[in-house]
Scaffold this motif. Structure first.
Motif, PDB file in Angstrom:
ATOM      1  N   ASP A 108       0.850  -1.194   0.000  1.00  0.00           N
ATOM      2  CA  ASP A 108       0.000   0.000   0.000  1.00  0.00           C
ATOM      3  C   ASP A 108       0.889   1.248   0.000  1.00  0.00           C
ATOM      4  O   ASP A 108       1.809   1.369   0.807  1.00  0.00           O
ATOM      5  N   ALA A 110       0.335   4.137   1.034  1.00  0.00           N
ATOM      6  CA  ALA A 110       0.218   4.952   2.248  1.00  0.00           C
ATOM      7  C   ALA A 110       0.684   4.187   3.483  1.00  0.00           C
ATOM      8  O   ALA A 110       1.423   4.694   4.312  1.00  0.00           O
ATOM      9  N   LYS A 137      -2.328   1.512  -4.872  1.00  0.00           N
ATOM     10  CA  LYS A 137      -3.159   2.593  -4.301  1.00  0.00           C
ATOM     11  C   LYS A 137      -2.407   3.922  -4.283  1.00  0.00           C
ATOM     12  O   LYS A 137      -2.490   4.686  -3.321  1.00  0.00           O
ATOM     13  N   LYS A 140      -4.167   7.390  -3.715  1.00  0.00           N
ATOM     14  CA  LYS A 140      -4.621   7.870  -2.405  1.00  0.00           C
ATOM     15  C   LYS A 140      -4.056   9.270  -2.135  1.00  0.00           C
ATOM     16  O   LYS A 140      -2.896   9.542  -2.454  1.00  0.00           O
ATOM     17  N   GLU A 143      -0.804   9.118  -0.109  1.00  0.00           N
ATOM     18  CA  GLU A 143       0.270   8.227  -0.574  1.00  0.00           C
ATOM     19  C   GLU A 143       1.633   8.876  -0.339  1.00  0.00           C
ATOM     20  O   GLU A 143       1.800  10.084  -0.383  1.00  0.00           O
ATOM     21  N   SER A 174      -2.570   1.696  -9.542  1.00  0.00           N
ATOM     22  CA  SER A 174      -3.823   1.561  -8.808  1.00  0.00           C
ATOM     23  C   SER A 174      -4.574   0.374  -9.397  1.00  0.00           C
ATOM     24  O   SER A 174      -5.114   0.460 -10.512  1.00  0.00           O
TER      25      SER A 174
END
Length: 616
Positions: A108, A110, A137, A140, A143, A174
């Motif tokens: 991920d 983030a 992702k 985001k 991020e 993504s």
């Protein structure tokens, strides 16, 4: 050693829970043409199990395959294994690593690498797999891809990756929006092509051995028509329908000799019969009666098995016993000890992370596994199949050091909380004998806390964490090591309310008992002597009469006939019930209800058992 005679790649998708593995595979299947244009396909199509769909997590490792061709790569078949992301199902991941030559580590953008990422990545690196890192992702708002890439590199280095593994390629993207790119901000058409091209370029072709047919069975499942199906990667030779094969145990003993009825290959989300399975490919074989996980399927001339990857030992155990409550047999149709034992043994056969042990008398079975979630999933599955069982509180599986010292499992716990709750979380876990290892800001007003906590101290903590953090705390845990026993840990501080008779719970009685503590049941529910119907506000257990109705007379008075208004009861989910009970209590699980009860329904028997435990 030679390479397989055609363009083929075997790769696993590895990631922590909710980092997007199954969504990524959905998109890869769509963009590679595995589905017809008008075909209706469910979201997260690989999570086909009912519990997987309900909980939104992957429980079982599954295989799919796609055909890929681009300007940069020749036509290639890519076998993809979707792996569970929760540490409790780590046994599933450890097995499938035998089948692949590379891994896509999904992280991920983030959150960064999490405990389960670390756990599985360590296994993959030790097996020499060449990883590809996919930062998912990246759309985001929070991020932080540059920082996450550095965290991944540090993790690789800490896990002992060699120079070739440390030089890992990176893609950004993504999965939800259907694209991956070599750059964080791509230009032009956005698809999964760059990731697939990288898999073909970076992951080596399967290495195969000379000689007759050999295959290590990695997963097992039952089919109503084909019977037992064993899946694995063919190490050498070929296999065809009607071919005679021998099954060797880990020690080289012959388990059985049988004939292959069908050879199935993975094509998209379906399995299709093929005329021949060749070395390097992942196939499923039907027709054998006794072969199981970690056995080797071989040509009759072969006598040496393929060594299986060692599996980490279980850390938690529960006792599954025949339901002996007064309501036994009224809601389920599978209640006999023989039927329960057969079902548990069947589960342990296909799940190498589970261990089932018989007890004296044959009415109870000790089931050891990786964690509460894994055992809870097993109980929920059995419940839906019509079983009635009584389940004890989870107990930690201890070990003995060479000098006789008692050792207990410790887990690495990663908790993401809002800054304001970090002090409370550290205090509560410190009371449970946890040690603070690291504490860092994780952006957006949140803190990441890493602690080493005894497994027994984490039993029942999830609900407490959610209360302390107002539902915003996220806890992830993974087995760390065995350490000397850390001493007593305080657990539940309250007693319980116990029914002192059999019958239907009366609203009038429950209303009068409300000041004693919150209830777990609704009025009209059948109760029995020894059943736990609520929580006592004090530290001792209290027997109460919950079936006593209002005294009826023929005299009416103003205000006497008002309807009774009860406080809504506490709803006990299976996981919450398992973490709530203590050593002298059980969870009674049936297809229709989850009840809490004392092990000894008679109060005199309870007192004798408690006295015996105190003097022991």
């Amino acid at each position: 050693m030679t390479t397989a005679p055609r363009a083929l790649r075997n790769v696993a998708i590895i990631a922590h829970v909710d980092h997007g593995k199954t969504t990524l595979i959905d998109v890869l299947l769509r963009q590679s043409g595995a589905f017809r244009e008008n075909q209706k396909v469910a979201e997260r199509v690989m999570d086909s199990n009912a519990l997987e769909m309900e909980r939104g997590i992957t429980i079982l490792a599954k295989v799919t395959s796609i055909e890929w061709e681009s300007a940069a790569t020749p036509p290639t078949r890519i076998n993809i294994v979707d792996t569970p992301g929760h540490a409790d199902f780590g046994g599933e991941v450890e097995r499938i690593l035998n089948m692949v030559d590379g891994a896509v580590i999904l992280v991920d953008a983030a959150e960064g690498p999490m405990p389960q990422t670390k756990f599985v990545l360590g296994k993959a690196l030790r097996m020499g797999l060449r990883p590809i890192v996919a930062i998912n992702k990246i759309d985001k708002p929070e991020e932080r891809h540059e920082e996450v890439v550095n965290m991944v590199f540090d993790l690789f280095d800490a896990l002992g990756a060699d120079d070739e593994q440390l030089d890992f390629p990176i893609v950004y993207g993504s999965a939800k929006n259907g694209w991956m790119s070599l750059e964080p901000k791509p230009s032009g058409e956005q698809t999964m092509g760059p990731l697939l091209d990288l898999i073909v370029k970076h992951v080596p072709e399967p290495r195969v051995e000379e000689g007759p047919f050999r295959m290590l069975a990695t997963t097992i499942e039952a089919d109503n028509f084909l019977g037992r199906i064993l899946t694995g990667r063919i190490t050498a030779g070929t296999v065809k329908p009607n071919q005679t094969v021998k099954v060797l145990g880990r020690d080289g003993s012959v388990v059985e000799t049988g004939r292959v009825s069908k050879v199935l290959a993975f094509r998209g989300i379906e399995r299709q019969p093929i005329e021949e399975g060749r070395a390097g490919d992942i196939v499923a074989i039907a027709g054998l009666l006794k072969g199981t996980v970690a056995d080797t399927l071989v040509d009759p001339s072969v006598t040496t098995p393929i060594p299986a990857q060692p599996i980490d030992p279980p850390t938690l155990a529960m006792t599954f016993r025949v339901n002996d409550s007064p309501l036994a047999g009224t809601e389920g149709d599978k209640v006999q000890s023989r039927v329960i034992r057969d079902r548990l043994m069947r589960e342990a056969e296909g799940n190498v992370a589970l261990k089932v042990t018989d007890t004296e008398g044959g009415e109870a079975f000790v089931v050891a596994g990786r964690g509460e979630l894994q055992l809870g999933i097993l109980i929920e599955t059995m419940r839906r199949e019509g079983f009635e069982i009584g389940v004890s509180r989870p107990q930690v599986v201890m070990q003995r050091a060479e000098d006789g010292t008692r050792l207990e499992p410790v887990e690495e716990v990663t908790i993401d909380v809002d800054d304001e709750h970090s002090g409370t979380v550290i205090q509560k876990l410190s009371e449970r004998k946890a040690d603070l290892i690291e504490m860092n800001p994780s952006g957006a007003g949140r803190t990441r806390i890493i602690m080493h906590a005894p497994t027994r101290g984490l039993i029942g903590y999830q609900g407490e964490l959610l209360s302390d953090t107002r539902g915003t705390g996220i806890l992830n845990r993974v087995f760390h090591e065995y350490v000397p026993h850390k001493g007593a840990i305080p657990m539940r501080h309250t007693g319980v309310l116990i029914s002192n008779g059999d019958g239907d719970a009366a609203a009038y009685a429950m209303f009068n008992l409300e000041d004693r503590g919150p209830m777990f049941i609704d009025p009209g529910i059948k109760v029995y002597r020894g059943m736990i119907i609520g929580e006592h506000t004090r530290g001792n257990d209290l027997e109460v009469n919950v079936i006593k109705g209002k005294q009826l007379t023929n005299v009416r008075a103003a205000g006497k006939d008002e309807a009774v208004k009860l406080t809504p009861p506490i709803r006990m989910s299976l996981e919450r019930a398992l973490s709530y009970i203590n050593d002298f209590e059980l969870v009674e699980v049936t297809p229709k209800n989850i009840r809490l009860r004392k092990v000894h329904l008679d109060p005199n028997d309870r007192k004798k058992a408690e006295r015996a435990a105190e003097t022991a």
